[in-house]
Design an enzyme around this catalytic site. Structure first.
Site, PDB file in Angstrom:
ATOM      1  N   HIS A 141       0.884  -1.062  -0.070  1.00 33.27           N
ATOM      2  CA  HIS A 141       0.061   0.065  -0.027  1.00 33.27           C
ATOM      3  C   HIS A 141       0.782   1.172   0.173  1.00 33.27           C
ATOM      4  CE1 HIS A 141      -3.547   2.552   1.297  1.00 33.27           C
ATOM      5  NE2 HIS A 141      -2.739   3.205   1.988  1.00 33.27           N
ATOM      6  N   GLU A 142       2.030   1.107   0.782  1.00 30.69           N
ATOM      7  CA  GLU A 142       2.786   2.274   0.838  1.00 30.69           C
ATOM      8  C   GLU A 142       3.514   2.623  -0.431  1.00 30.69           C
ATOM      9  OE1 GLU A 142       2.078   4.456   3.337  1.00 30.69           O
ATOM     10  OE2 GLU A 142       0.923   3.254   4.385  1.00 30.69           O
ATOM     11  N   HIS A 145       1.616   4.287  -3.070  1.00 33.82           N
ATOM     12  CA  HIS A 145       1.404   5.450  -2.746  1.00 33.82           C
ATOM     13  C   HIS A 145       2.601   6.220  -3.322  1.00 33.82           C
ATOM     14  CE1 HIS A 145      -1.718   6.640  -0.155  1.00 33.82           C
ATOM     15  NE2 HIS A 145      -1.637   5.929   0.793  1.00 33.82           N
ATOM     16  N   GLU A 220      -6.432   6.877  -1.131  1.00 37.30           N
ATOM     17  CA  GLU A 220      -6.208   5.603  -0.245  1.00 37.30           C
ATOM     18  C   GLU A 220      -6.976   4.493  -1.205  1.00 37.30           C
ATOM     19  OE1 GLU A 220      -4.527   5.217   2.310  1.00 37.30           O
ATOM     20  OE2 GLU A 220      -4.009   7.133   2.042  1.00 37.30           O
TER      21      GLU A 220
END
Length: 289
Positions: A141-142, A145, A220
């Site tokens: 997930h990071e 980003h 997100e």
């Protein structure tokens, strides 16, 4: 660079349109406001803070969160974290980020002005409270980003919002001041201008914060999808979100400027940088359909 150029050009174009409209309406001549100078001032003020914050984001994160950067893994867990970040960075086509660990409740974040020199950090609480598969999904997930350029995007959105807050409050302040004073011989802004500007800076700033938070929530969802793609399936990310929800991880230990890039945020509020866990889980499960 294309994203930066697009946002800057969009902001300038809208500022020019606003300037033309206000000139046609006589806002500048009627109030003594130099609209052109005000637009430039608003642009500089609006973007300077956002850009400076972006450029300093990585160093500030290391200092404020007391991140221990893993230059040389000291144990098997650190080696696994570094290799997981490396694997996802290679798969995403970005440069290897710096990798760090910090003491805190279950959470993680990514930050940095450039996608090829970012920072990905995970908390000790995350490592203790989740399985490796769940931590791997959070790291994905990071990294998503970073690959999506979310740090730059959010900084530029904030800059655009700041610009319009400054411009709109001062234009309206000039109109109010001109209406109240009715004194053509006096020069300089009066009390009406200052009071109106301060009040509108606060009011418009709150509204801008709501808009920026909404954009953050959309990023997100996209980062969740990115994590699912990196993992090859969405279930790992679903389980990670369920675990975080159960641990009540709300990012309370993270500074405001890092909260938007964290894995968990204040849930169900207008100013939340993250959507409710149940909405994120539902969006991930919809990918299987």
């Amino acid at each position: 660079m294309q994203r930066i150029l697009l946002f800057v050009l969009t902001n300038i174009a809208v500022m020019v349109v606003v300037g033309i409209v206000t000139s046609l309406l006589g806002v500048g001549p009627a109030t003594g406001t130099n609209t052109g100078q005000l637009m430039i001032f608003s642009l500089v003020v609006g973007f300077s803070g956002a850009i400076i914050s972006l450029l300093m984001s990585k160093s500030m994160a290391k200092m404020s969160m007391r991140v221990k950067v893993i230059n040389q893994p000291g144990n098997a867990d650190e080696a696994w974290i570094v290799e997981t970040v490396r694997k996802f960075a290679d798969k995403s086509g970005i440069g290897m980020p710096e990798v760090g660990i910090y003491e805190g409740e279950p959470n993680a974040f990514a930050t940095g002005a450039f996608k090829n020199s970012a920072l990905v950090a995970v908390s000790t609480g995350l490592l203790r409270g989740m399985t490796r598969e769940e931590v791997e999904a959070v790291i994905g997930h990071e990294v998503a980003h970073v690959a999506n350029g979310d740090m730059v995007t959010m900084a530029l959105i904030q800059g655009v919002m700041n610009t319009f807050v400054v411009l709109a409050s001062r234009l309206i302040g000039s109109l109010v001041d001109g209406f109240l004073r009715r004194d053509s011989e006096s020069s300089g802004p009066g009390i009406g201008y200052y009071v109106t500007t301060v009040v509108l800076d606060i009011l418009f700033g709150v509204l801008a914060g709501i808009i920026v938070a909404w954009f953050s929530r959309q990023r997100e969802f996209r980062a969740d999808r990115g994590a699912a793609g990196l993992m090859g399936q969405p279930e790992s990310m679903v389980r990670a979100l369920q675990r975080l929800g159960g641990m009540h991880a709300e990012g309370a230990d993270m500074p405001k400027n890092l909260a938007a890039m964290g894995i968990a945020g204040n849930i169900g509020k207008l100013f939340s940088t993250h959507p409710p866990m149940e909405e994120r889980i539902a969006a991930l499960r919809a990918l299987k359909g």
